[in-house]
Design an enzyme around this catalytic site. Structure first.
Site, PDB file in Angstrom:
ATOM      1  N   ARG A   1      -5.769 -26.023  23.052  1.00 17.74           N
ATOM      2  CA  ARG A   1      -5.878 -25.094  24.259  1.00 17.74           C
ATOM      3  C   ARG A   1      -7.111 -24.471  24.249  1.00 17.74           C
ATOM      4  NH1 ARG A   1      -2.927 -25.911  28.740  1.00 17.74           N
ATOM      5  NH2 ARG A   1      -0.885 -25.376  27.567  1.00 17.74           N
TER       6      ARG A   1
ATOM      7  N   HIS B   1      -8.915 -30.427  32.142  1.00 16.74           N
ATOM      8  CA  HIS B   1      -8.862 -30.761  30.808  1.00 16.74           C
ATOM      9  C   HIS B   1     -10.100 -31.857  30.433  1.00 16.74           C
ATOM     10  CE1 HIS B   1      -5.098 -29.057  30.748  1.00 16.74           C
ATOM     11  NE2 HIS B   1      -4.189 -29.959  30.653  1.00 16.74           N
TER      12      HIS B   1
ATOM     13  N   VAL C   1       1.107 -25.804  40.512  1.00 17.35           N
ATOM     14  CA  VAL C   1       1.044 -27.428  41.020  1.00 17.35           C
ATOM     15  C   VAL C   1       1.579 -27.351  42.109  1.00 17.35           C
ATOM     16  CG1 VAL C   1       1.853 -29.730  40.528  1.00 17.35           C
ATOM     17  CG2 VAL C   1       1.003 -28.206  38.371  1.00 17.35           C
TER      18      VAL C   1
ATOM     19  N   GLY D   1      -2.917 -25.367  32.934  1.00 14.00           N
ATOM     20  CA  GLY D   1      -1.705 -26.454  32.508  1.00 14.00           C
ATOM     21  C   GLY D   1      -0.534 -25.647  32.071  1.00 14.00           C
TER      22      GLY D   1
ATOM     23  N   CYS E   1      -0.293 -34.190  32.227  1.00 10.28           N
ATOM     24  CA  CYS E   1      -1.787 -34.184  32.786  1.00 10.28           C
ATOM     25  C   CYS E   1      -2.771 -34.842  31.653  1.00 10.28           C
ATOM     26  CB  CYS E   1      -2.120 -32.652  32.959  1.00 10.28           C
ATOM     27  SG  CYS E   1      -1.562 -31.696  31.525  1.00 10.28           S
TER      28      CYS E   1
END
EC number: 1.2.1.11
Lengths: 347, 347
Positions: free
Chosen positions: A244, A251, A17, A162, A131
């Site tokens: 996941r 996503h 990130v 993520g 997120c």
């Protein structure tokens, strides 16, 4: 305020990130007079390029924040808990991308398209939501505003990025091993700190973050609680199942909602979202146009499609929401908060 | 009825499902006196092993069904439309795995755990439901029976093998190309006969089968309509969003339901499903036990886990349902129907 811009610190500058934050600050041409790149001791000393200059990442300490005006944190919850108050003490405004302060009632939890005004009540720390929550509320807010909203049921299809750079690597290495017929040992996913690890390549794992006592995962509870807080709707019915997938970035969410208004058409919802900030409508079944994670990577927008009316309930709608979890889900939303702080003259 | 068993024909014997049908007939030791393996002209002449004997697959014609007692069809809807009536005319009972006859009111649509009795009204053709429908109704039927059921909202996570052997190959080749940084051209998924084809490896595609005019895909409408028919509940509220994943085999479903009874606990639902036919309960969050597609392959059962009560509605429950789409979703359910026909002395 200096004419040239602000003294900005990025904490966790070498992470997945953090790297996207730097990229986004460059891309947006954010006004920066001085940039301080910080990390844990483990990553300190690494070299990072920003606007054609080389920076050396330093170990984050309380003193690192002297003179910093805006500090973007994305180095894990424990780093934020320890150092965000130190940064605030030294006059910085903290935009924290971890879950450390999100549900703190003194901390605004902000998605600019939804509740930019909440920034005005900040006491030094502003939390960036999870997120999977961010992309959903961006799509829901215009609907709530126009038609009212009382129920949300979401099933997620979440990318491994993520869970960090190591999880991306695990997906790729596992996929290679399976395709070659080689052995492999899952070591990171679904949750690095949990006891068991499972295959992610060519699989779907219905666990993101650890389980709570109520049978929901923390990720699911984040979606539920953060949605209510961001939208200022403590009474909103929200349910989430978080899964996941073997996707690197992006996503996706299958979302069912019920609005307050009667007689709303799917076409009305489409037209509304088409005109809404931060949203790209991709919804034309006749041309097989709908959002997909592979197409959203590197883009700041939230992509919405497959909007259709429930066949039984007049006020029920289904939709498919996709976004780059490292951008709108993290780095871009954090930088966007910083831009809002500038715009609202709060920094 | 011959002492040694029945004259069985498998139509589509070389396909992904046909191969699983033969494997399942072997595994279940189904009473077969004579086996006729049929296919389209394209696959005729291929050699197939069954119980250590080599069979040569023949082109299916109306005359192929002379003397056949049970014909398992899985060679596409057009083959079934053309040849199932010819088989029936010659005295066979057809178990059809295509969508050709599923919604025909003269054709029972059967999942033995749910509506085995419907077999008694057959007029020659019995339809095997869509894979994603079967595993869901197996989990829902005991709940309906015990607590009543009025609403179902499902989001699916479906494997590529549902689209045939070529789709499996496309997933693998694409994954290899992406991992190696090579170019690739999608040619099959999401729908072979549709205009556009998209990347499936490391992606999630919210289209299975073609779109209808109402914005739903045929796959979604199959789940909605077939569920109501199998459960004999035309009034049941069912909604579906169907998504294709980069998983080879094993469909997963995130399912939200509302029951009629008040005050039911998640523990009661778990105990009920644990005792139900065809279901393996895998539900212990404290041990990270939940169903996953990678673990269901080659098994006949439907796996259910992540059962939890909705946080807002007393009669709402969430669950995660996984099964091998080629077995319970297709081959095993077809063979199971044949076993029921024998058991009920209908053949």
């Amino acid at each position: 305020m200096e004419a040239k811009g602000y003294h900005v610190a990025v904490v966790g500058a070498t992470g997945a990130v953090g790297q996207q934050m730097l990229h986004t600050l460059e891309q947006r041409n954010f006004p920066i007079s001085k940039l301080t790149l910080l990390s844990s001791e483990r990553s300190a000393g690494k070299k990072v390029m920003f606007r054609d200059e080389e920076y050396i990442v330093e170990t984050a300490t309380p003193e690192s924040f002297e003179g910093v005006q805006i500090a973007l944190f994305s180095a894990g919850g424990s780093v934020s808990k320890q150092l965000a108050p130190e940064a605030v003490k030294r006059g910085a405004i903290v935009v924290d991308n971890t879950s450390a302060y999100r549900m703190d009632e003194n901390v605004p939890l902000v998605v600019p398209e939804v509740n930019e005004e909440a920034l005005k009540s900040h006491k030094g720390i502003i939390a960036n939501p999870n997120c999977s929550t961010i992309q959903m509320v961006v799509a829901l807010e215009p609907i709530r505003h126009q038609f009212g909203l009382n129920k949300v049921i979401v099933s997620t299809y979440q990318a491994v990025s993520g869970a960090g750079a190591a999880a991306i690597n695990e997906l790729k290495e596992q996929a290679k091993a399976i395709l070659n017929g080689d052995d492999f040992t899952p070591e990171i996913l679904p949750v690095k700190g949990d006891e068991k690890h499972y295959q992610i390549a060519f699989n779907a794992v219905p666990q993101i973050d650890k389980f709570q006592d109520n049978g929901y995962t923390f990720e699911e509870m984040k979606m539920i609680n953060e949605t209510k807080k961001i939208m200022s709707m403590p009474e909103l019915h929200v349910a989430a199942t978080c899964v996941r997938l073997p996707v690197e970035t992006g996503h996706s969410e299958s979302v069912y909602i019920e609005v307050d208004a009667e007689g709303v058409s799917a076409q009305q919802v489409k037209e509304l979202l088409k005109e809404s900030d931060g949203i790209t409508l991709q919804d034309d079944p006749s041309q097989q146009i709908y959002p997909m994670p592979a197409n959203c990577v590197g883009k700041n927008d939230v992509f919405v499609g497959r909007i259709r009316k429930d066949l039984d309930r007049d006020n029920g709608f289904h939709m498919w929401i996709v976004s780059d979890n490292l951008l709108k889900g993290a780095a871009w939303n954090s930088v966007q908060i910083a831009e809002s702080l500038v715009k609202l003259q709060l920094v």
